[in-house]
Design a protein around this motif. Structure first.
Motif, PDB file in Angstrom:
ATOM      1  N   GLU A 176       4.818   8.172 -10.865  1.00 41.81           N
ATOM      2  CA  GLU A 176       3.855   8.552  -9.834  1.00 41.81           C
ATOM      3  C   GLU A 176       3.239   7.305  -9.184  1.00 41.81           C
ATOM      4  OE1 GLU A 176      -0.207  11.257  -9.330  1.00 41.81           O
ATOM      5  OE2 GLU A 176       0.801  11.098 -11.282  1.00 41.81           O
ATOM      6  N   PHE A 177       2.965   6.298 -10.029  1.00 37.28           N
ATOM      7  CA  PHE A 177       2.431   5.025  -9.530  1.00 37.28           C
ATOM      8  C   PHE A 177       3.417   4.358  -8.579  1.00 37.28           C
ATOM      9  CE2 PHE A 177       2.266   0.354 -10.401  1.00 37.28           C
ATOM     10  CZ  PHE A 177       1.113   0.077  -9.691  1.00 37.28           C
ATOM     11  N   SER A 183       4.612   4.472  -0.980  1.00 34.55           N
ATOM     12  CA  SER A 183       3.997   5.071   0.213  1.00 34.55           C
ATOM     13  C   SER A 183       3.038   4.086   0.885  1.00 34.55           C
ATOM     14  CB  SER A 183       3.235   6.345  -0.170  1.00 34.55           C
ATOM     15  OG  SER A 183       4.114   7.303  -0.705  1.00 34.55           O
ATOM     16  N   LEU A 184       2.247   3.398   0.077  1.00 33.64           N
ATOM     17  CA  LEU A 184       1.309   2.415   0.638  1.00 33.64           C
ATOM     18  C   LEU A 184       2.034   1.199   1.192  1.00 33.64           C
ATOM     19  CD1 LEU A 184      -1.483   2.572  -2.112  1.00 33.64           C
ATOM     20  CD2 LEU A 184      -1.520   3.608   0.173  1.00 33.64           C
ATOM     21  N   TYR A 185       3.141   0.832   0.526  1.00 34.03           N
ATOM     22  CA  TYR A 185       3.934  -0.303   1.006  1.00 34.03           C
ATOM     23  C   TYR A 185       4.636   0.038   2.319  1.00 34.03           C
ATOM     24  CZ  TYR A 185       8.324  -2.909   1.408  1.00 34.03           C
ATOM     25  OH  TYR A 185       9.400  -3.607   1.897  1.00 34.03           O
ATOM     26  N   LEU A 193       5.616  -7.311  -2.764  1.00 39.23           N
ATOM     27  CA  LEU A 193       5.501  -7.803  -4.133  1.00 39.23           C
ATOM     28  C   LEU A 193       4.885  -6.735  -5.041  1.00 39.23           C
ATOM     29  CD1 LEU A 193       5.777 -10.104  -6.172  1.00 39.23           C
ATOM     30  CD2 LEU A 193       3.498 -10.893  -5.468  1.00 39.23           C
ATOM     31  N   ASP A 194       3.896  -6.014  -4.563  1.00 33.79           N
ATOM     32  CA  ASP A 194       3.285  -4.957  -5.368  1.00 33.79           C
ATOM     33  C   ASP A 194       4.270  -3.835  -5.638  1.00 33.79           C
ATOM     34  OD1 ASP A 194       1.006  -6.414  -5.328  1.00 33.79           O
ATOM     35  OD2 ASP A 194      -0.207  -4.977  -4.195  1.00 33.79           O
ATOM     36  N   TYR A 195       5.114  -3.546  -4.649  1.00 31.27           N
ATOM     37  CA  TYR A 195       6.120  -2.500  -4.836  1.00 31.27           C
ATOM     38  C   TYR A 195       7.144  -2.920  -5.886  1.00 31.27           C
ATOM     39  CZ  TYR A 195      10.015   0.644  -3.880  1.00 31.27           C
ATOM     40  OH  TYR A 195      11.031   1.553  -3.999  1.00 31.27           O
ATOM     41  N   ILE A 196       7.548  -4.202  -5.854  1.00 27.64           N
ATOM     42  CA  ILE A 196       8.503  -4.717  -6.839  1.00 27.64           C
ATOM     43  C   ILE A 196       7.888  -4.670  -8.236  1.00 27.64           C
ATOM     44  CG2 ILE A 196       9.746  -6.776  -7.613  1.00 27.64           C
ATOM     45  CD1 ILE A 196      10.033  -7.537  -4.651  1.00 27.64           C
ATOM     46  N   GLY A 407      -6.225   2.602  -1.062  1.00 27.45           N
ATOM     47  CA  GLY A 407      -6.174   1.157  -0.859  1.00 27.45           C
ATOM     48  C   GLY A 407      -7.444   0.440  -1.229  1.00 27.45           C
ATOM     49  N   LEU A 408      -8.266   1.016  -2.141  1.00 25.80           N
ATOM     50  CA  LEU A 408      -9.552   0.404  -2.475  1.00 25.80           C
ATOM     51  C   LEU A 408      -9.556  -0.296  -3.837  1.00 25.80           C
ATOM     52  CD1 LEU A 408     -11.889   3.290  -1.271  1.00 25.80           C
ATOM     53  CD2 LEU A 408     -11.302   1.175  -0.066  1.00 25.80           C
TER      54      LEU A 408
END
Length: 464
Positions: A176-177, A183-185, A193-196, A407-408
């Motif tokens: 889920e994360f 989706s945010l990426y 980098l956060d998606y990776i 995004g907070l």
């Protein structure tokens, strides 16, 4: 009025349906529990150590009967045939009489009975009686020892299963994360980098799941090997899901800042270590040796023996062809080169050695009883803390997840909150298992029969 009657009927129907469903559910749970209880009892009764203890009990029984038989009647028959040379003959008038036989024979029966051994055999019999009692206690203790081993291995399986469930939950959360991060990426809120990193976290959860599966399989194999059975005969997954969790784990809960467990009941489980089976087994072995040593004081004492003999033989001279006699004899050994003395000294040394073991055993049992009671109370207090932590972590994760989706908050905050939630749930289940296993130990060190039916009864004694 008709409307009120319809409402009452409707409520009554709902109540009846609910009651039937509840009863069926309760009946099925009981049926499953007693089904597995019978299977496990049958398997444990066939464990080699349990069967060996039973064989030793029978052996001690026949050994006691053998000692008693020394006072019984012994009846034997015999037949002898020989050749003598020369045959002695005399002539009396026209008759020739054989004084001896060239081919003598005789046969008959002999009856013997020991009347009294002047305390030698008496002490041996008492020693055998105590030994039989010791084996009887050992048979019970061995059964409980193997039930204890079953619980130890079963709780290892349960912990492995809880960890496996933890990894499945971890996969769901990290998946889920990963989707949320993607989706945010994809809309430019988060960098690639956060998606990776989210992909890496998800892959790590899959790896942990593989390890957890292996550990769970190994734990099940250890249990099945101990029971000498297969999963076709004993379905461990079903037992954990429908028997353990529903009858034990789910019955322990948090309410009004406390766990629904009655700690005061532990004070009723306070059997004196000297009265425990394991202590009585060792002490009875000491007593048996004492009577063996005492019997050696009378090993050379007189023995009163009754003998009756009927003998049929080839007639010679003027004698009859049979004779019958009864003898009452008293015999004793005058000197045995110190054999009795040295045997007694060996026994006395063994007695002293076992008595030192007995004293140490009492100390260890008293310590074990105290330790497991303390551990149980610690588990109880830990459960209260873990329940509170779990509730806090659920709320914290809910807020953090919501903030991350908007995004907070950072992915690290999300992961930290997620891992804390899952870990607190795992800690909760593990502590329940530890508490139940420590309760098993408390019952074990109070000589409570650990078969599953009896354990369930004692479990409900501590549940409020």
């Amino acid at each position: 009025m008709q409307k009120k009657i319809d409402i009452v009927k409707y409520i009554s129907i709902i109540f009846i349906v609910f009651f039937i469903v509840f009863k069926l559910s309760f009946a099925n749970n009981n049926k499953d529990y007693y089904y597995y209880s019978n299977i496990i009892s049958e398997l444990i009764y066939n464990i080699p150590e349990v069967r060996k203890a039973k064989d030793e009990l029978y052996s001690a029984y026949y050994d006691l009967k053998l000692a008693y038989s020394q006072y019984g009647v012994n009846l034997e028959s015999y037949y002898n045939y020989g050749y003598n040379q020369p045959t002695v003959k005399i002539n009396i008038g026209p008759n020739t009489i054989n004084i001896s036989n060239d081919y003598p024979y005789n046969y008959g029966i002999r009856l013997t009975k020991l009347l009294y051994s002047f305390n030698f055999l008496e002490n041996i019999i008492i020693s055998k009686q105590i030994n039989y009692y010791s084996k009887y206690l050992k048979n019970q203790q061995t059964l409980n020892d193997n039930y204890l081993k079953f619980y130890e291995l079963m709780f290892n399986v349960i912990k492995a299963k809880d960890f496996l469930d933890y990894t499945y939950n971890l996969i769901n959360y990290t998946n889920e994360f990963l989707k949320t991060t993607y989706s945010l990426y994809s809309v430019g809120v988060l960098p690639k980098l956060d998606y990776i990193k989210a992909q890496s976290v998800y892959q790590e959860s899959l790896t942990q799941n593989i390890i957890a599966k292996d550990n769970y399989m190994l734990a099940k194999q250890s249990l099945l090997s101990f029971l000498n059975t297969t999963e076709n005969n004993f379905n461990i997954d079903s037992f954990i899901t429908y028997t353990y969790k529903s009858n034990y784990q789910d019955k322990i809960y948090f309410k009004d800042n406390n766990i629904n467990i009655d700690l005061a009941y532990l004070n009723e489980l306070n059997k004196d270590p000297k009265d425990l089976l394991i202590s009585r087994i060792l002490y009875s072995s000491i007593e048996a040796l004492k009577y063996q040593a005492k019997s050696l004081n009378y090993q050379n004492a007189p023995k009163l023996l009754l003998t009756a003999n009927y003998d049929k033989h080839k007639p010679t001279g003027f004698s009859r062809d049979y004779n019958f006699n009864i003898n009452l004899s008293l015999s004793w050994k005058l000197f045995d080169s110190g054999n009795s003395y040295y045997n007694k000294q060996i026994l006395l040394q063994n007695i002293d050695s076992l008595y030192q073991d007995y004293k140490r055993l009492i100390i260890n049992l008293d310590l074990a009883k105290s330790n497991y009671k303390t551990k149980f109370i610690n588990n109880y207090n830990s459960l209260i803390s873990y329940y509170k932590t779990f509730n806090y972590q659920k709320e914290l994760f809910r807020v953090t997840k919501l903030r991350y989706e908007n995004g907070l908050s950072t992915y690290l905050e999300y992961l930290d909150s997620q891992n804390s939630l899952l870990q607190s749930e795992l800690n909760l289940n593990n502590t329940k298992s530890d508490l139940l296993l420590n309760y098993v130990y408390i019952l074990y060190y109070n000589d409570v029969d650990l078969n599953l039916n009896n354990f369930l009864n004692y479990f409900f004694k501590i549940i409020k």
